[in-house]
Write an enzyme that holds these catalytic residues in place. Structure first.
Site, PDB file in Angstrom:
ATOM      1  CE  LYS A 201      -3.658   2.377   2.558  1.00  0.00           C
ATOM      2  NZ  LYS A 201      -4.541   2.336   3.744  1.00  0.00           N
ATOM      3  CE  LYS A 255      -6.381   1.996  -0.683  1.00  0.00           C
ATOM      4  NZ  LYS A 255      -7.037   2.012   0.631  1.00  0.00           N
ATOM      5  CB  SER A 281     -11.549   7.080  -3.746  1.00  0.00           C
ATOM      6  OG  SER A 281     -10.350   7.624  -3.181  1.00  0.00           O
ATOM      7  CE1 TYR A 320     -15.052   2.898  -2.847  1.00  0.00           C
ATOM      8  CE2 TYR A 320     -13.195   3.363  -4.296  1.00  0.00           C
ATOM      9  CZ  TYR A 320     -13.707   3.191  -3.027  1.00  0.00           C
ATOM     10  OH  TYR A 320     -12.888   3.320  -1.929  1.00  0.00           O
TER      11      TYR A 320
END
Length: 331
Positions: A201, A255, A281, A320
């Site tokens: 990450k 990520k 996002s 998403y």
């Protein structure tokens, strides 16, 4: 030895739709998708997130409706993130240990409604629960303490497992937390609860809308560069993954997603384990901004980017766009 032109014409197999389908190397299906959802307090509540157009926070009853929708669409797993009320946040993030916190209530409600028809993945980190927006406990110098944070993360993991979580997903990037959580799960008779480690990450500029969604953007003091990875590092990602696998992770995550496809490829080639990517996002918001500006067509952009993750070797993608993509794929 490959034949040369004109004996070899690579366009032959592209000439018709049926032939292109026959020769397609990688496919994306709804079973490859994990749908991140944000839960908030109340009943009958939907709160659109301005920086994530088309994404909302839902109260627990709305989360149950989304879970049933996911089952109908063939999406196998949800990823839950809480928007904790300001009065329940504290410097030590103690609300993460509350067995009746927002996350645990959402887990239980989805499990009661859907049984084992869908998997529930839960975020383990303290940023949704702290007043300072960091993923762990902060000392007087502003440094996030590693070992003290791990102790709280273990308690948070046990809390979520007891509520019915299927996959614990530590996103905090503290050293040693996978081993500590695995030992605790085994000791508490949660042997079948999986760990999907956010192993690679990065301290990325692509997380802004997510912080809006969980209510931590305005709270964050400083940055997260002392524990999230430097975007310039790739060899370090392999070390992080190797350590987490040795400590008991069942799968690993990269990520963000598209800017780090090279990392996903290297992890898959080096370890041959299930690798997941989080289309974060900021990536989602960029696609939606392109669509709004008339610079691209949503359906094509969504499916092409998801296909890129599969082509890179990912077992699945947190996105998403999961519900939208599943509807397209189910046509």
């Amino acid at each position: 030895m490959i034949a040369s032109y004109p004996q070899a014409r690579l366009r032959r197999t592209r000439a018709t739709a049926w032939s292109r389908a026959l020769h397609r190397e990688v496919l994306i299906t709804p079973a490859d998708l994990i749908w991140p959802l944000f839960v908030t307090e109340g009943t009958g509540v939907e709160q659109p997130i301005a920086s994530l157009p088309g994404v909302s926070r839902w109260s627990v009853d709305g989360m149950v409706a989304r879970a049933r929708e996911a089952v109908d669409l063939g999406i196998p797993c949800l990823a839950l993130f809480p928007n904790t009320q300001a009065e329940r946040r504290s410097d030590d993030g103690r609300e993460a240990l509350n067995p009746d916190n927002l996350m645990c209530r959402a887990i239980r409600a989805i499990r009661d409604a859907c049984g084992d028809a869908i998997g529930i993945l839960t975020d383990v980190a303290l940023d949704p629960y702290t007043t300072h927006g960091q993923d762990g406990l902060v000392n007087h110098a502003g440094y996030v303490e590693n070992d003290a944070t791990v102790e709280v993360l273990v308690g948070q993991s046990l809390n979520q497992a007891a509520a019915g979580a299927d996959i614990i997903a530590p996103s905090d990037m503290m050293d040693g937390r996978i081993g500590a959580i695995r030992d605790a799960l085994e000791g508490a008779s949660h042997a079948n609860v999986q760990i999907m480690s956010y192993a690679a990450k990065y301290a990325s500029a692509f997380y802004g809308p997510f912080r809006d969604a969980v209510g931590s953007r305005g709270l964050l003091k400083g940055d997260k560069k002392t524990y999230q990875m430097d975007p310039g590092n790739a060899e370090e990602a392999l070390r992080e993954v190797e350590l987490d696998l040795a400590e008991g992770a069942d799968s690993v995550m990269v990520k963000p997603g598209l800017p780090y496809l090279d990392i996903a490829v290297r992890v898959k080639e080096a370890f041959g384990v299930p690798v997941f990517a989080y289309q974060v996002s900021g990536e989602y918001a960029m696609i939606e901004a392109a669509v709004a500006a008339g610079a691209g067509e949503r359906d094509a952009l969504v499916l092409e980017t998801l296909l890129a993750f599969k082509r890179a070797g990912c077992s699945g993608v947190l996105t998403y766009h999961a519900a939208h993509a599943a509807r397209l794929l189910n046509r």
